[in-house]
Write a protein that holds these residues in place. Sequence first.
Motif, PDB file in Angstrom:
ATOM      1  N   ALA A   1      13.825  22.063 -12.860  1.00  0.00           N
ATOM      2  CA  ALA A   1      14.887  22.887 -13.644  1.00  0.00           C
ATOM      3  C   ALA A   1      14.988  22.202 -14.964  1.00  0.00           C
ATOM      4  CB  ALA A   1      16.096  23.119 -12.862  1.00  0.00           C
TER       5      ALA A   1
ATOM      6  N   TRP B   1      19.923  29.796 -22.873  1.00  0.00           N
ATOM      7  CA  TRP B   1      20.815  28.852 -23.509  1.00  0.00           C
ATOM      8  C   TRP B   1      21.205  29.235 -24.774  1.00  0.00           C
ATOM      9  CZ3 TRP B   1      19.166  27.727 -28.552  1.00  0.00           C
ATOM     10  CH2 TRP B   1      17.958  28.054 -28.924  1.00  0.00           C
TER      11      TRP B   1
ATOM     12  N   TRP C   1      12.678  31.222 -16.164  1.00  0.00           N
ATOM     13  CA  TRP C   1      13.201  30.593 -17.322  1.00  0.00           C
ATOM     14  C   TRP C   1      14.811  30.593 -17.381  1.00  0.00           C
ATOM     15  CZ3 TRP C   1      10.352  34.218 -21.124  1.00  0.00           C
ATOM     16  CH2 TRP C   1      10.698  35.156 -21.104  1.00  0.00           C
ATOM     17  N   GLN C   2      15.598  29.872 -18.098  1.00  0.00           N
ATOM     18  CA  GLN C   2      16.978  29.555 -18.052  1.00  0.00           C
ATOM     19  C   GLN C   2      17.212  30.020 -19.650  1.00  0.00           C
ATOM     20  OE1 GLN C   2      16.518  25.664 -15.635  1.00  0.00           O
ATOM     21  NE2 GLN C   2      18.545  26.072 -16.206  1.00  0.00           N
TER      22      GLN C   2
ATOM     23  N   ARG D   1      15.394  30.907 -24.235  1.00  0.00           N
ATOM     24  CA  ARG D   1      14.924  30.711 -23.071  1.00  0.00           C
ATOM     25  C   ARG D   1      14.228  29.433 -22.824  1.00  0.00           C
ATOM     26  NH1 ARG D   1      17.433  35.113 -19.772  1.00  0.00           N
ATOM     27  NH2 ARG D   1      17.637  36.618 -21.322  1.00  0.00           N
TER      28      ARG D   1
ATOM     29  N   LEU E   1      23.842  25.602 -21.470  1.00  0.00           N
ATOM     30  CA  LEU E   1      22.595  25.971 -20.721  1.00  0.00           C
ATOM     31  C   LEU E   1      23.165  27.030 -19.371  1.00  0.00           C
ATOM     32  CD1 LEU E   1      19.431  25.687 -20.154  1.00  0.00           C
ATOM     33  CD2 LEU E   1      20.185  23.553 -18.901  1.00  0.00           C
ATOM     34  N   GLU E   2      22.670  27.861 -19.233  1.00  0.00           N
ATOM     35  CA  GLU E   2      22.969  28.862 -17.956  1.00  0.00           C
ATOM     36  C   GLU E   2      22.052  28.171 -17.051  1.00  0.00           C
ATOM     37  OE1 GLU E   2      22.725  33.192 -18.544  1.00  0.00           O
ATOM     38  OE2 GLU E   2      23.855  33.107 -20.188  1.00  0.00           O
ATOM     39  N   PRO E   3      22.630  28.161 -15.625  1.00  0.00           N
ATOM     40  CA  PRO E   3      21.954  27.901 -14.237  1.00  0.00           C
ATOM     41  C   PRO E   3      20.660  28.720 -14.192  1.00  0.00           C
ATOM     42  CG  PRO E   3      23.875  29.052 -13.746  1.00  0.00           C
ATOM     43  CD  PRO E   3      23.968  28.929 -15.135  1.00  0.00           C
ATOM     44  N   PRO E   4      19.694  28.079 -13.463  1.00  0.00           N
ATOM     45  CA  PRO E   4      18.691  29.070 -13.317  1.00  0.00           C
ATOM     46  C   PRO E   4      18.843  30.298 -12.442  1.00  0.00           C
ATOM     47  CG  PRO E   4      18.419  27.202 -12.206  1.00  0.00           C
ATOM     48  CD  PRO E   4      19.319  27.017 -12.891  1.00  0.00           C
ATOM     49  N   SER E   5      18.289  31.386 -12.566  1.00  0.00           N
ATOM     50  CA  SER E   5      18.520  32.734 -11.917  1.00  0.00           C
ATOM     51  C   SER E   5      17.667  32.732 -10.813  1.00  0.00           C
ATOM     52  CB  SER E   5      18.229  33.941 -12.992  1.00  0.00           C
ATOM     53  OG  SER E   5      16.916  33.966 -13.234  1.00  0.00           O
TER      54      SER E   5
ATOM     55  N   TRP F   1      12.116  26.527 -19.923  1.00  0.00           N
ATOM     56  CA  TRP F   1      11.382  26.506 -18.899  1.00  0.00           C
ATOM     57  C   TRP F   1      10.317  25.407 -18.453  1.00  0.00           C
ATOM     58  CZ3 TRP F   1      10.047  29.539 -22.435  1.00  0.00           C
ATOM     59  CH2 TRP F   1       8.822  29.595 -23.289  1.00  0.00           C
TER      60      TRP F   1
END
Length: 355
Positions: free
Chosen positions: A270, A301, A298-299, A263, A289-293, A265
């Motif tokens: 972002a 990866w 945190w995002q 993760r 990298l996943e988009p922020p929820s 952050w």
Amino acid sequence: MASDFTLEELQSATRNHGMPLEGLAYATTPPGMHYVLTHFDIPRVDPGTWRLEVDGRVARSLCLSLEDLRARPRVTQPVTLECAGNGRARLEPRPHSQPWLDEAVGTGEWTGTPLGPLLQQAGLLDDAKEVLFSGLDRGEQGEIVQWYQRALSAADSLRPEVLLADEMNGAPLPPQHGFPLRLIVPGWYGMAQVKWLHRITVLDEPFWGYQQNVFYRIARDDDDPGVQLTSIYPRALMVPPGMPVFETRERLLSPGPLTLHGRAWSGWGAIARVDVSTDAGEHWHQSELEPPSAPHAWQAWSWTWEAEEGRHELLCRATDAAGNVQPLWPRWNLKGVANNAVQRLAVRVRREPEA
């Protein structure tokens, strides 16, 4: 890394625990895994008699029970919190305080009522400059007897995401996380998230307090007034792969394809990218990298590595949308705060012994 930890530091470490890094696998950190930092004692609060007082430079003072607060409009926000001292134990010479490594972080789903409308109901007077938040935890630090107190500017206090939270992950706040009420200031280090909140005082002048003006500042020495901490600097952490050696925590892996994940952050914006190195920083690879929820959570990866036999040092490095990049090595300061140097994991890739 220095290892001359004092008994006082070890005593602090038994009271204040980090999140096991395998907890990065959860998008929302279970309460028992979320990091805890308590400056003084955890107060025992009777929710039936507890009240939140709002006073100072307001048109009308307020006195609210927990039921009053729960009757107000409610929101739930996933927010990543990180202690400002995260990484302190990796500084040399080491500032003597809570000896965090990398684990002083967690992401909770915080439920409560937005602070701004409450302040607007009280009616901020024209000369309102800062808003002081007082907790019920009391002790001595820096030879000053004090309640734990922090202040925000009036403008920051009115930000729509700032929350008076009474629930964590769908249940009442656990005692160690501030029951019955705490402040949540998304994007800021943990020192701003006042726990066991019982009084909000609007001031017409800047607040002076130990936690505001002495400790949580980036300073070179005792004569340097330093820079006050606010937003969290970017950080990426990796779920430790493989299995650990009990004595050293070195990771043991099998050769072949392995997906590294974790993760990242930042309180400045972002996460724009997370890069991974498997050779102590000689070469870097951009992860997926996943988009922020949520805006302040945190995002996730991930990156797949073809692990070869031998010893390796794994690194991960975050860059945020504001252009902030994690440094490769710690940057020293007097209080040991805001050390967001990259995580380094020692791993050994070997073929499993035959049974």
